[in-house]
Design a protein around this motif. Structure first.
Motif, PDB file in Angstrom:
ATOM      1  N   UNK A  79     -50.345 -31.450  16.369  1.00  0.00           N
ATOM      2  CA  UNK A  79     -51.285 -32.335  17.424  1.00  0.00           C
ATOM      3  C   UNK A  79     -52.246 -32.983  16.755  1.00  0.00           C
ATOM      4  N   UNK A  80     -53.123 -32.487  15.722  1.00  0.00           N
ATOM      5  CA  UNK A  80     -53.919 -33.201  15.059  1.00  0.00           C
ATOM      6  C   UNK A  80     -53.286 -34.417  14.045  1.00  0.00           C
ATOM      7  N   UNK A  81     -52.391 -34.063  13.488  1.00  0.00           N
ATOM      8  CA  UNK A  81     -51.650 -35.132  12.720  1.00  0.00           C
ATOM      9  C   UNK A  81     -50.897 -36.178  13.469  1.00  0.00           C
ATOM     10  N   UNK A  86     -50.827 -40.972  16.359  1.00  0.00           N
ATOM     11  CA  UNK A  86     -49.442 -41.868  16.508  1.00  0.00           C
ATOM     12  C   UNK A  86     -49.752 -42.896  17.560  1.00  0.00           C
ATOM     13  N   UNK A  87     -49.926 -42.721  18.680  1.00  0.00           N
ATOM     14  CA  UNK A  87     -50.211 -43.855  19.644  1.00  0.00           C
ATOM     15  C   UNK A  87     -51.274 -44.427  19.090  1.00  0.00           C
ATOM     16  N   UNK A  91     -51.856 -49.004  17.948  1.00  0.00           N
ATOM     17  CA  UNK A  91     -52.816 -49.788  19.031  1.00  0.00           C
ATOM     18  C   UNK A  91     -53.648 -50.520  17.842  1.00  0.00           C
ATOM     19  N   UNK A  92     -53.520 -50.410  16.446  1.00  0.00           N
ATOM     20  CA  UNK A  92     -54.387 -50.968  15.623  1.00  0.00           C
ATOM     21  C   UNK A  92     -53.418 -52.432  15.149  1.00  0.00           C
ATOM     22  N   UNK A  93     -53.951 -53.429  15.672  1.00  0.00           N
ATOM     23  CA  UNK A  93     -53.201 -54.808  15.349  1.00  0.00           C
ATOM     24  C   UNK A  93     -54.141 -55.519  14.960  1.00  0.00           C
ATOM     25  N   UNK A 120     -47.143 -43.306   6.931  1.00  0.00           N
ATOM     26  CA  UNK A 120     -47.609 -42.636   8.136  1.00  0.00           C
ATOM     27  C   UNK A 120     -46.343 -42.113   8.917  1.00  0.00           C
ATOM     28  N   UNK A 121     -45.483 -43.040   9.007  1.00  0.00           N
ATOM     29  CA  UNK A 121     -44.312 -42.798   9.818  1.00  0.00           C
ATOM     30  C   UNK A 121     -43.508 -41.694   9.148  1.00  0.00           C
ATOM     31  N   UNK A 122     -43.403 -41.830   7.789  1.00  0.00           N
ATOM     32  CA  UNK A 122     -42.852 -40.762   7.022  1.00  0.00           C
ATOM     33  C   UNK A 122     -43.314 -39.386   7.357  1.00  0.00           C
TER      34      UNK A 122
END
Length: 132
Positions: A79-81, A86-87, A91-93, A120-122
């Motif tokens: 949950x934390x990681x 993730x969402x 949103x950081x654009x 991060x995705x990995x």
């Protein structure tokens, strides 16, 4: 007769220090979104998130290998990681204002592919696969 009242599991993985750090990381991302910072600043926050998430997830993997982890340990760390960041991370654009004329401008939001985003995705994929 004195009995000790201890709970199984690793409180270091989801204790107050780790939670405060995760919430501060989330708040940093929230501030980045509000103030539309540069892409290098966004990448820097992603690097910090990746380091923290990787360290905590590695601790869960090690504890699982040793047989000392509970299923709730993984769920809380997941949950934390993943769920918390993730969402918010996508949103950081990077915000760019393109002037069109005298009184008009177009605002363009862009997600740049860079090493911290791929890392991060990995991390998210490997955490999910580990849970499966």
């Amino acid at each position: 007769m004195e009995e000790s009242c201890t709970r199984p599991g690793d409180g270091d993985l989801y204790g107050i220090g780790i939670r405060v750090d995760f919430y501060l990381q989330w708040f940093a991302g929230f501030l980045l979104r509000i103030f539309s910072c540069s892409w290098s600043t966004i990448s820097g926050v992603r690097v910090a998130n990746n380091k923290l998430g990787s360290a905590v997830m590695l601790a869960v993997v090690i504890n699982t290998a040793k047989g000392t982890a509970l299923s709730v340990d993984y769920l809380i760390v997941y949950y934390f990681t993943v769920a918390l960041f993730y969402n918010e991370s996508y949103n950081l654009l990077e915000k760019t204002v393109i002037p069109l004329g005298q009184n008009s401008a177009e605002i363009v939001y862009r997600l740049n592919l860079d090493a911290p985003l791929v890392a991060q995705d990995t991390l998210y994929v490997s955490s999910t696969l580990f849970g499966a």
